[in-house]
Design a protein around this motif. Structure first.
Motif, PDB file in Angstrom:
ATOM      1  N   LEU A 285      -5.183 -81.770  11.307  1.00  0.00           N
ATOM      2  CA  LEU A 285      -4.129 -82.763  11.137  1.00  0.00           C
ATOM      3  C   LEU A 285      -2.889 -82.159  10.493  1.00  0.00           C
ATOM      4  O   LEU A 285      -1.760 -82.568  10.789  1.00  0.00           O
ATOM      5  N   LEU A 286      -3.087 -81.183   9.612  1.00  0.00           N
ATOM      6  CA  LEU A 286      -1.932 -80.529   9.003  1.00  0.00           C
ATOM      7  C   LEU A 286      -1.104 -79.820  10.065  1.00  0.00           C
ATOM      8  O   LEU A 286       0.135 -79.877  10.050  1.00  0.00           O
ATOM      9  N   SER A 287      -1.754 -79.169  11.001  1.00  0.00           N
ATOM     10  CA  SER A 287      -1.044 -78.506  12.088  1.00  0.00           C
ATOM     11  C   SER A 287      -0.317 -79.527  12.958  1.00  0.00           C
ATOM     12  O   SER A 287       0.821 -79.301  13.392  1.00  0.00           O
ATOM     13  N   THR A 288      -0.957 -80.675  13.198  1.00  0.00           N
ATOM     14  CA  THR A 288      -0.316 -81.741  13.959  1.00  0.00           C
ATOM     15  C   THR A 288       0.958 -82.214  13.265  1.00  0.00           C
ATOM     16  O   THR A 288       2.009 -82.366  13.893  1.00  0.00           O
ATOM     17  N   LEU A 289       0.854 -82.434  11.952  1.00  0.00           N
ATOM     18  CA  LEU A 289       2.017 -82.868  11.189  1.00  0.00           C
ATOM     19  C   LEU A 289       3.116 -81.811  11.227  1.00  0.00           C
ATOM     20  O   LEU A 289       4.304 -82.132  11.379  1.00  0.00           O
ATOM     21  N   ARG A 290       2.737 -80.541  11.109  1.00  0.00           N
ATOM     22  CA  ARG A 290       3.716 -79.460  11.116  1.00  0.00           C
ATOM     23  C   ARG A 290       4.481 -79.440  12.445  1.00  0.00           C
ATOM     24  O   ARG A 290       5.710 -79.305  12.459  1.00  0.00           O
ATOM     25  N   HIS A 291       3.771 -79.574  13.559  1.00  0.00           N
ATOM     26  CA  HIS A 291       4.429 -79.566  14.867  1.00  0.00           C
ATOM     27  C   HIS A 291       5.347 -80.781  15.027  1.00  0.00           C
ATOM     28  O   HIS A 291       6.452 -80.661  15.572  1.00  0.00           O
ATOM     29  N   TYR A 292       4.894 -81.934  14.562  1.00  0.00           N
ATOM     30  CA  TYR A 292       5.708 -83.131  14.707  1.00  0.00           C
ATOM     31  C   TYR A 292       7.000 -83.017  13.891  1.00  0.00           C
ATOM     32  O   TYR A 292       8.092 -83.324  14.382  1.00  0.00           O
ATOM     33  N   LEU A 293       6.882 -82.546  12.651  1.00  0.00           N
ATOM     34  CA  LEU A 293       8.065 -82.423  11.800  1.00  0.00           C
ATOM     35  C   LEU A 293       9.030 -81.377  12.342  1.00  0.00           C
ATOM     36  O   LEU A 293      10.248 -81.532  12.251  1.00  0.00           O
TER      37      LEU A 293
END
Length: 314
Positions: free
Chosen positions: A243-251
């Motif tokens: 999920l951290l990687s998902t958040l990083r890509h979204y931001l």
């Protein structure tokens, strides 16, 4: 006063200060002073450059601490070392060379010799064991970039790897040099493993990642990351999630559809992950302010991780 010089090239002056309790100087005192100046000249001609480096280092440190009573005294001191001040632009460079010290590489001597041979007036001295300072005195109409690029190339050749060459703002008054050096040193402190390599860096190169790298040892930054992302990191560790990687890509993308495509997920699956992130963190990802807060936290986490990895490699 007796000059220390050879073939018209003056390196300095030997001065005997008066003593109120002693009689006025007589011919014998003058003879001793001249012989001492001759001895210094002969010693200088044997190739010892340590005096030059010590004099330059002391002058730079005195400028940084501003150990003078005024501009005139500082100018006289610097010009006595062959560095013109009036009518020139003064450019402060801070060079970070982590690992090898200046003594081990001979960087200070090579820089001083090369700049002198190129006709560039400069003070070169060590600011700390892993940092060299250079004060360039350039004609106001001349471009400073070629001289700085020469310093950068020589630094890389001497160290065997790129050093961090930071340029402070150009100044025209001697009492502004300390501020210029402080800004250059702040840039050196901010250049981390993730910063793209450039021949030299200026204060405007310090963006958010560089600022956070400079503050990497500040416990407040570490606590901010923990408070903002702690629950998400714990969730990923318990569930082997990303999920951290998902958040990083979204931001980074700033757009849900683009971010979903980048990580190879359907929009529905990607949106579901974002809902989970919002629930875990208690955040609304539609809020620009909250996205900014999370973006700073993710950038700080990445910066701290890169700094730790760099320290391990060293």
């Amino acid at each position: 006063m007796a000059p220390v010089e050879h073939n018209g090239r003056r390196w300095g002056r030997l001065v005997a200060l008066p003593d109120a309790a002693a009689p006025a100087a007589d011919p014998e005192h003058t003879m001793i002073l001249r012989r001492a100046a001759t001895a210094l000249t002969l010693a200088r001609l044997t190739g010892h450059t340590q005096w030059d480096r010590q004099a330059h280092t002391c002058a730079l440190l005195e400028l940084l601490r501003w150990s003078y009573r005024g501009r005139t005294e500082a100018r006289i001191r610097i010009e006595a070392l062959g560095i013109p001040v009036i009518g020139h632009r003064l450019i402060a460079l801070a060079i970070g060379h982590h690992g090898a010290t200046a003594d081990e590489t001979g960087l200070d001597d090579r820089l001083a010799d090369t700049l002198r041979d190129s006709g560039i007036r400069a003070l070169v001295g060590r600011l700390s064991p892993d940092r060299t300072g250079v004060l360039l005195a350039l004609a106001r109409a001349s471009a400073w970039q070629p001289a700085v690029e020469r310093v950068s190339r020589l630094t890389e050749e001497t160290l065997g790897e790129p050093g961090v060459v930071a340029v402070g703002p150009g100044v025209t008054e001697i009492d502004q040099v300390a501020r210029a050096f402080r800004e250059a040193e702040e840039v050196v402190d901010a250049i981390g493993p993730g910063t793209p390599h450039r021949p030299f860096h200026v204060p405007s190169d310090v963006g958010l990642p560089e600022l956070l790298y400079a503050l990497r040892d500040d416990i407040r930054v570490q606590k901010y990351v923990e408070h903002q992302l702690g629950r998400l990191i714990e969730y990923d560790e318990r569930h082997a999630g990303d999920l951290l990687s998902t958040l990083r890509h979204y931001l980074a993308a700033g757009n849900k559809s683009i971010a979903a495509k980048q990580i190879g997920l359907s929009r529905q699956a990607f949106y579901q992950r974002l809902h989970t992130i919002e629930r875990l963190l208690g955040r609304d990802l539609e809020s620009g302010v909250q996205r900014t807060q999370l973006h700073v936290a993710v950038t700080a986490l990445d910066t701290l991780t890169a700094a730790d990895a760099g320290g391990s490699d060293a």
